[in-house]
Design an enzyme around this catalytic site. Structure first.
Site, PDB file in Angstrom:
ATOM      1  N   TYR A 139       0.855  -1.180   0.000  1.00  0.00           N
ATOM      2  CA  TYR A 139       0.000   0.000   0.000  1.00  0.00           C
ATOM      3  C   TYR A 139       0.896   1.236   0.000  1.00  0.00           C
ATOM      4  O   TYR A 139       1.780   1.371   0.846  1.00  0.00           O
ATOM      5  CB  TYR A 139      -0.903   0.016   1.243  1.00  0.00           C
ATOM      6  CG  TYR A 139      -1.966   1.093   1.175  1.00  0.00           C
ATOM      7  CD1 TYR A 139      -3.255   0.785   0.786  1.00  0.00           C
ATOM      8  CD2 TYR A 139      -1.663   2.425   1.461  1.00  0.00           C
ATOM      9  CE1 TYR A 139      -4.233   1.771   0.692  1.00  0.00           C
ATOM     10  CE2 TYR A 139      -2.616   3.411   1.365  1.00  0.00           C
ATOM     11  CZ  TYR A 139      -3.902   3.082   0.981  1.00  0.00           C
ATOM     12  OH  TYR A 139      -4.860   4.072   0.875  1.00  0.00           O
ATOM     13  N   GLN A 200     -10.962  -0.098   1.280  1.00  0.00           N
ATOM     14  CA  GLN A 200     -11.428  -0.958   0.187  1.00  0.00           C
ATOM     15  C   GLN A 200     -10.266  -1.601  -0.563  1.00  0.00           C
ATOM     16  O   GLN A 200     -10.371  -2.746  -1.027  1.00  0.00           O
ATOM     17  CB  GLN A 200     -12.333  -0.180  -0.778  1.00  0.00           C
ATOM     18  CG  GLN A 200     -11.677   0.993  -1.495  1.00  0.00           C
ATOM     19  CD  GLN A 200     -11.766   2.292  -0.712  1.00  0.00           C
ATOM     20  OE1 GLN A 200     -11.975   2.289   0.505  1.00  0.00           O
ATOM     21  NE2 GLN A 200     -11.630   3.415  -1.404  1.00  0.00           N
ATOM     22  N   ASN A 223      -3.485   5.870   6.219  1.00  0.00           N
ATOM     23  CA  ASN A 223      -4.187   6.651   7.232  1.00  0.00           C
ATOM     24  C   ASN A 223      -4.880   5.736   8.241  1.00  0.00           C
ATOM     25  O   ASN A 223      -4.687   4.515   8.245  1.00  0.00           O
ATOM     26  CB  ASN A 223      -5.179   7.616   6.569  1.00  0.00           C
ATOM     27  CG  ASN A 223      -6.265   6.884   5.783  1.00  0.00           C
ATOM     28  OD1 ASN A 223      -6.497   5.682   5.963  1.00  0.00           O
ATOM     29  ND2 ASN A 223      -6.945   7.607   4.908  1.00  0.00           N
ATOM     30  N   SER A 246       5.194   9.303  13.324  1.00  0.00           N
ATOM     31  CA  SER A 246       6.641   9.240  13.155  1.00  0.00           C
ATOM     32  C   SER A 246       7.356   9.836  14.358  1.00  0.00           C
ATOM     33  O   SER A 246       6.843  10.730  15.038  1.00  0.00           O
ATOM     34  CB  SER A 246       7.044   9.978  11.882  1.00  0.00           C
ATOM     35  OG  SER A 246       8.385   9.714  11.562  1.00  0.00           O
ATOM     36  N   GLN A 268      11.021  15.304  11.290  1.00  0.00           N
ATOM     37  CA  GLN A 268       9.930  14.412  11.680  1.00  0.00           C
ATOM     38  C   GLN A 268       8.676  15.192  12.047  1.00  0.00           C
ATOM     39  O   GLN A 268       7.559  14.770  11.757  1.00  0.00           O
ATOM     40  CB  GLN A 268      10.347  13.526  12.856  1.00  0.00           C
ATOM     41  CG  GLN A 268      11.436  12.548  12.508  1.00  0.00           C
ATOM     42  CD  GLN A 268      11.133  11.763  11.251  1.00  0.00           C
ATOM     43  OE1 GLN A 268      10.187  10.998  11.188  1.00  0.00           O
ATOM     44  NE2 GLN A 268      11.950  11.959  10.216  1.00  0.00           N
ATOM     45  N   HIS A 271       5.944  15.820   9.396  1.00  0.00           N
ATOM     46  CA  HIS A 271       5.056  14.756   8.914  1.00  0.00           C
ATOM     47  C   HIS A 271       3.605  15.040   9.284  1.00  0.00           C
ATOM     48  O   HIS A 271       2.721  15.038   8.441  1.00  0.00           O
ATOM     49  CB  HIS A 271       5.472  13.401   9.488  1.00  0.00           C
ATOM     50  CG  HIS A 271       6.536  12.723   8.695  1.00  0.00           C
ATOM     51  ND1 HIS A 271       6.340  12.262   7.426  1.00  0.00           N
ATOM     52  CD2 HIS A 271       7.824  12.412   9.012  1.00  0.00           C
ATOM     53  CE1 HIS A 271       7.453  11.698   6.981  1.00  0.00           C
ATOM     54  NE2 HIS A 271       8.375  11.782   7.918  1.00  0.00           N
ATOM     55  N   GLU A 336      11.560   5.245  16.929  1.00  0.00           N
ATOM     56  CA  GLU A 336      11.600   4.812  15.529  1.00  0.00           C
ATOM     57  C   GLU A 336      12.952   5.178  14.916  1.00  0.00           C
ATOM     58  O   GLU A 336      13.647   4.343  14.352  1.00  0.00           O
ATOM     59  CB  GLU A 336      10.458   5.483  14.767  1.00  0.00           C
ATOM     60  CG  GLU A 336      10.413   5.147  13.289  1.00  0.00           C
ATOM     61  CD  GLU A 336       9.359   5.958  12.551  1.00  0.00           C
ATOM     62  OE1 GLU A 336       9.003   5.547  11.422  1.00  0.00           O
ATOM     63  OE2 GLU A 336       8.899   7.001  13.064  1.00  0.00           O
ATOM     64  N   HIS A 337      13.319   6.464  14.985  1.00  0.00           N
ATOM     65  CA  HIS A 337      14.604   6.957  14.464  1.00  0.00           C
ATOM     66  C   HIS A 337      15.435   7.478  15.634  1.00  0.00           C
ATOM     67  O   HIS A 337      14.956   8.305  16.412  1.00  0.00           O
ATOM     68  CB  HIS A 337      14.396   8.107  13.477  1.00  0.00           C
ATOM     69  CG  HIS A 337      13.456   7.797  12.356  1.00  0.00           C
ATOM     70  ND1 HIS A 337      12.145   8.215  12.347  1.00  0.00           N
ATOM     71  CD2 HIS A 337      13.644   7.106  11.205  1.00  0.00           C
ATOM     72  CE1 HIS A 337      11.562   7.801  11.228  1.00  0.00           C
ATOM     73  NE2 HIS A 337      12.441   7.128  10.522  1.00  0.00           N
ATOM     74  N   ASP A 370      15.673   7.833   5.208  1.00  0.00           N
ATOM     75  CA  ASP A 370      14.338   7.817   4.613  1.00  0.00           C
ATOM     76  C   ASP A 370      14.387   7.540   3.121  1.00  0.00           C
ATOM     77  O   ASP A 370      13.468   6.922   2.571  1.00  0.00           O
ATOM     78  CB  ASP A 370      13.644   9.165   4.838  1.00  0.00           C
ATOM     79  CG  ASP A 370      12.883   9.221   6.150  1.00  0.00           C
ATOM     80  OD1 ASP A 370      12.773   8.181   6.817  1.00  0.00           O
ATOM     81  OD2 ASP A 370      12.405  10.314   6.503  1.00  0.00           O
ATOM     82  N   GLU A 424       2.026 -37.440  28.312  1.00  0.00           N
ATOM     83  CA  GLU A 424       0.987 -36.468  27.955  1.00  0.00           C
ATOM     84  C   GLU A 424      -0.364 -37.146  27.705  1.00  0.00           C
ATOM     85  O   GLU A 424      -1.353 -36.481  27.419  1.00  0.00           O
ATOM     86  CB  GLU A 424       1.401 -35.676  26.707  1.00  0.00           C
ATOM     87  CG  GLU A 424       2.571 -34.742  26.955  1.00  0.00           C
ATOM     88  CD  GLU A 424       2.905 -33.880  25.744  1.00  0.00           C
ATOM     89  OE1 GLU A 424       2.309 -34.099  24.663  1.00  0.00           O
ATOM     90  OE2 GLU A 424       3.752 -32.977  25.887  1.00  0.00           O
ATOM     91  N   HIS A 429       0.413 -40.968  19.473  1.00  0.00           N
ATOM     92  CA  HIS A 429       1.730 -40.387  19.243  1.00  0.00           C
ATOM     93  C   HIS A 429       2.814 -41.393  19.643  1.00  0.00           C
ATOM     94  O   HIS A 429       3.788 -41.626  18.911  1.00  0.00           O
ATOM     95  CB  HIS A 429       1.910 -39.111  20.075  1.00  0.00           C
ATOM     96  CG  HIS A 429       1.275 -37.894  19.489  1.00  0.00           C
ATOM     97  ND1 HIS A 429      -0.072 -37.743  19.363  1.00  0.00           N
ATOM     98  CD2 HIS A 429       1.827 -36.746  18.998  1.00  0.00           C
ATOM     99  CE1 HIS A 429      -0.347 -36.569  18.835  1.00  0.00           C
ATOM    100  NE2 HIS A 429       0.796 -35.938  18.586  1.00  0.00           N
TER     101      HIS A 429
END
Length: 442
Positions: A139, A200, A223, A246, A268, A271, A336-337, A370, A424, A429
């Site tokens: 995506y 969708q 999003n 971010s 950052q 963003h 993250e960074h 990035d 068991e 088995h």
């Protein structure tokens, strides 16, 4: 009117530091109930009506009318045309970035992505077979911004892993296609591209429709609707992660020019308003210098309003007692960074355990990671770097255990398995193992 950005000023010497620090870190990842309900309806509708539902939602949300989903699929010729039409500088930058990303992930595959096996003393073969996923979906966000870098970072490791088909979905509101995104798909080796987005598109990838093939895994950012949809289809397909806002954390010893660090914090913050930028530094005078550069540079930025809201709402400049303490706090945040903006970055790197990506030295701006350094920019957020990793070749592979027991090996292993299986209460088995013993009475 000039904007003002005042990140929260904290000191680890303050009595209330822990409480104020915790409040500044907090971010709720809970999806709005209305979004959850709407996403559930969209997924169910696409699962039921397939192409027709995807077309309806694409017309409603993206203003893009089409008689069939085939009209919303881009051909390889269109992708190449987009690439060829780019200015030479963009073509060269795209190819250079792609080559660095590919080289890094090829090295990653050599290091950890190969099958292996060995035979023990009795001739039993044990090992691991690594195979790529058959088909993945990526995506790519569209609309307000275009992210060719996301195409490279998601498609190239899948390609290196050996995935047969890479299906890309990208929203194109009102039919506006970004040439750089399409060119990136061409350079990265994407198999098919559909100009659809939102929940969708996730549903189409997860369940498959008459036109969009179902995939084994979906990766890539989006999003709140996309994140919610990915969360809901997990189990039907694999997903990479549910990403939060971010983040950047800068550990500075005061040796880097203050305007460099201020701009790294901006990188950052621009963003979105929920992005988080934090500076940890033992030098109070340097923190003041960074704040002065924030004041000086802010109103030069095209996205100054977003930067100001981010820094005012979630940013922090924290005075620590030492760099060692700064490293310990960084490990608690698991950002993250993580930039180690120091004259001695390799002195501090061994102390750092939790981060999506670690950027060593004053010249290593997060923005290089990035776009073109090579390692993947799809990174764990919201503290999840404590237990998860960047997107990589391993996300597009699966591992099967290999076991070939020799006749001699069955005599030893069969007795062990028999004892444990009886313990068991699983007699079948035990019997299955015992039947292969030369002397079942044992």
């Amino acid at each position: 009117m000039s904007l003002i950005a005042r990140p929260l000023r904290l000191s680890t010497a303050q009595a209330d530091f822990e409480q104020r620090f915790k409040e500044r870190q907090h971010w709720s990842g809970e999806t709005d109930a209305a979004i959850e309900q709407r996403v559930a309806e969209i997924l169910a509708d696409v699962q039921k009506r397939g192409d027709a539902a995807v077309l309806e939602y694409t017309a409603r949300f993206d203003g893009l009318q089409a008689a069939s989903l085939k009209e919303l699929e881009l051909s390889q010729a269109e992708l190449k045309t987009a690439f060829d039409a780019l200015p030479a500088a963009q073509r060269e930058a795209l190819q250079a970035a792609a080559q660095r990303v590919r080289s890094y992930h090829e090295a990653q595959k050599r290091a950890s992505g190969e099958s292996w096996s060995y035979r023990d003393a009795d001739g039993t073969l044990l090992g691991q077979k690594v195979t790529p996923l058959d088909r993945v979906g990526i995506y790519v966000p569209g609309g307000k911004a275009a992210y060719p870098s996301s195409v490279l970072m998601n498609a190239i490791p899948a390609h290196v892993a050996g995935v047969d088909e890479i299906i890309m979905v990208v929203p194109t509101p009102r039919g506006e296609k970004n040439p750089l995104v399409l060119a990136a798909a061409y350079v990265a080796g994407v198999t098919r591209v559909f100009t659809i987005g939102g929940a969708q598109a996730v549903a189409a990838l997860a369940y498959g429709t008459a036109t969009v093939p179902g995939v084994d895994k979906i990766t890539g950012p989006g999003n709140a609707y996309v994140a919610s949809a990915k969360r809901r289809v997990f189990g039907q397909v694999g997903i990479d992660m549910i990403a939060g806002p971010s983040e950047i954390l800068v550990l500075a010893d005061g040796s880097t020019p203050a305007d460099w660090v201020a701009m790294d914090l901006f990188s950052q913050a621009e963003h979105d308003e929920l992005a988080q930028s934090i500076l940890l530094c033992p030098d109070a005078a340097y923190i003041e210098a960074v704040q002065r550069e924030i004041d000086r540079l802010l109103n030069e930025m095209p996205r100054a309003e977003i930067i100001a809201k981010s820094l005012n709402g979630r940013g922090a400049l924290i005075h620590t007692r030492s760099m060692e303490e700064a490293c310990a706090i960084s490990n608690r945040i698991a950002p993250e960074h993580l930039e180690v903006s120091s004259g001695e970055p390799h002195r501090w790197e061994p102390l750092l355990k939790h981060a999506g990506a670690i950027f060593l030295g004053a010249y290593t701006s997060e923005s290089l990671g990035d776009y073109c350094a090579g390692p993947n920019h799809v990174l764990p957020t919201s503290g999840t770097a404590r237990f998860s990793s960047p997107l990589g070749v391993y996300d597009f592979q699966k591992r099967s255990s290999l076991i070939e027991v020799s006749e001699a090996g069955a005599q030893t292993l069969g007795q062990i398995a028999s004892v444990l299986a009886h313990g068991e209460g699983l007699q079948a088995h035990a019997r299955a193992a015992e039947m292969r013993l030369k002397d079942p009475k044992k």
